[in-house]
Write a protein that holds these residues in place. Sequence first.
Motif, PDB file in Angstrom:
ATOM      1  N   UNK A  28      11.719  27.990 -39.978  1.00 22.08           N
ATOM      2  CA  UNK A  28      12.989  27.334 -40.864  1.00 22.08           C
ATOM      3  C   UNK A  28      12.212  26.642 -41.726  1.00 22.08           C
ATOM      4  N   UNK A  30      13.709  24.065 -44.536  1.00 22.51           N
ATOM      5  CA  UNK A  30      14.705  23.142 -44.835  1.00 22.51           C
ATOM      6  C   UNK A  30      15.080  23.218 -46.441  1.00 22.51           C
ATOM      7  N   UNK A  32      15.027  20.831 -48.547  1.00 24.86           N
ATOM      8  CA  UNK A  32      14.263  19.934 -49.279  1.00 24.86           C
ATOM      9  C   UNK A  32      13.047  20.369 -49.429  1.00 24.86           C
ATOM     10  N   UNK A  33      12.868  21.974 -48.904  1.00 20.65           N
ATOM     11  CA  UNK A  33      11.428  22.502 -49.073  1.00 20.65           C
ATOM     12  C   UNK A  33      11.495  23.322 -50.412  1.00 20.65           C
ATOM     13  N   UNK A  34      10.357  23.640 -51.253  1.00 16.71           N
ATOM     14  CA  UNK A  34      10.385  24.426 -51.999  1.00 16.71           C
ATOM     15  C   UNK A  34       8.961  25.286 -51.780  1.00 16.71           C
ATOM     16  N   UNK A  35       9.330  26.491 -51.731  1.00 14.93           N
ATOM     17  CA  UNK A  35       7.977  27.359 -51.447  1.00 14.93           C
ATOM     18  C   UNK A  35       7.900  28.434 -52.696  1.00 14.93           C
ATOM     19  N   UNK A  36       6.667  28.652 -53.040  1.00 16.05           N
ATOM     20  CA  UNK A  36       6.155  29.355 -54.055  1.00 16.05           C
ATOM     21  C   UNK A  36       5.140  30.344 -53.582  1.00 16.05           C
TER      22      UNK A  36
ATOM     23  N   UNK B  23       3.701  24.850 -51.180  1.00 16.56           N
ATOM     24  CA  UNK B  23       4.886  24.315 -50.564  1.00 16.56           C
ATOM     25  C   UNK B  23       4.969  22.977 -50.965  1.00 16.56           C
ATOM     26  N   UNK B  24       6.236  22.595 -51.453  1.00 15.54           N
ATOM     27  CA  UNK B  24       6.503  21.281 -51.724  1.00 15.54           C
ATOM     28  C   UNK B  24       7.808  20.824 -51.477  1.00 15.54           C
ATOM     29  N   UNK B  25       7.976  19.806 -51.567  1.00 15.94           N
ATOM     30  CA  UNK B  25       9.219  18.941 -51.086  1.00 15.94           C
ATOM     31  C   UNK B  25       9.383  17.906 -50.182  1.00 15.94           C
ATOM     32  N   UNK B  26      10.634  17.418 -49.716  1.00 15.74           N
ATOM     33  CA  UNK B  26      10.534  16.166 -48.862  1.00 15.74           C
ATOM     34  C   UNK B  26      11.121  16.398 -47.682  1.00 15.74           C
ATOM     35  N   UNK B  27      10.282  17.228 -47.242  1.00 23.18           N
ATOM     36  CA  UNK B  27      10.800  17.563 -45.385  1.00 23.18           C
ATOM     37  C   UNK B  27       9.582  17.197 -44.675  1.00 23.18           C
ATOM     38  N   UNK B  29       7.323  19.009 -41.806  1.00 17.82           N
ATOM     39  CA  UNK B  29       7.115  20.441 -41.388  1.00 17.82           C
ATOM     40  C   UNK B  29       6.195  20.567 -39.992  1.00 17.82           C
TER      41      UNK B  29
END
Lengths: 144, 119
Positions: A28, A30, A32-36, B23-27, B29
Motif C-alpha cells: 500500500x 499512501x 502522501x507518498x511519492x515514489x519515483x 521514495x518521498x513524502x509524509x507517511x 512506511x
Amino acid sequence: MVSLWGKEKKDNPTVMRKNGHFKDGCTYLGKDLNVKGIILGNDDLRIDGFVEGKLDLDGELEVGQTASIEGDIIARVIAVGGKINGRISAMDKLRLENTARIKGTINTASLSVAEGALFNGEMKMGPVKREAIKPNPLPHKTNP
Amino acid sequence: MNTITSNSKKSIISRNAKIEGEIKGSEDIVVEGSIKGTIQLNGDVLVENSGVVEANVEANNIVIKGKVIGTVTAREMLAIESSGKLFGDFSSSSVNIKEGALIEGHSHMITSANKAESH
C-alpha cells in the motif's frame, strides 16, 4: 475509503478488505507518498499517492482516487479510480471507475468502463503478452 | 508534530514487492519487501525482519528488524532490534540498540546544538 470495487460481485478483485484492512501480502502506498522509480513484485498493490516510473506486477493493482501515476503499468488486473498518464497493460482485466482520468495507451484482454471515466488515447484489446510489453529498466542511478 | 491524519493508513511495501528509486513524502512506511534507492520521509520507517533496504534513509523514527545497507538518519529515534542489521553510517538524536543487532558503520549523534545549526 470505500474500496473501488464498491458493491460489485465478489469475483471482482479486491485488493483491500471491506473494513479497510489489508490482506496479507498487499503493498500500500499512501496518498502522501511519492515514489519515483520501478515497482516490481507479485503482490497486490494499492496506490493512493503519486508514482512516477514503471510498475510491473504479477498481481492486482488498485489506483485510488487520489492517486496519480506517470509511467507504464503492467499488472494482471487493474482498477483505476485516479489519474494515469502512460501505457496501461492489464493481462486479465481493466476496470475504469467513474473518477478515472487516463491519457495514453490501454492494452487489455477485458475492459469495463464506468460512466464518467475519461480516457484519451489508444485502445488495444485482445490477449496481452507480457514479453511484448516488458518495460525497459530505468537507467540506473548512481547509488550513493 | 503530527503528520498522521486520522484516516491515513500506514504504507506497506509487502514481502514480494520491490521498489527501485526514490521514495518521498509524509507517511509512515513498513518495509517487508525490498527497496533500493533513497527514502526521505517526514514519518517513520519500520524495516521488518524480511525487509531489505539498500538505500539512504532519512525519517523521524526508524526501527530496523531486517537489513539496511546505507546511511541512516533518524531525526528522532533509531532502534535496531536484535534481528536488525545495519551496514552504513547512522545519525540520530537517540539510539536504541538491542543485543544481537549487527552494525557496521559510524555513529553520529544529533545534539540540540548541531540540530540548530542545520536549520
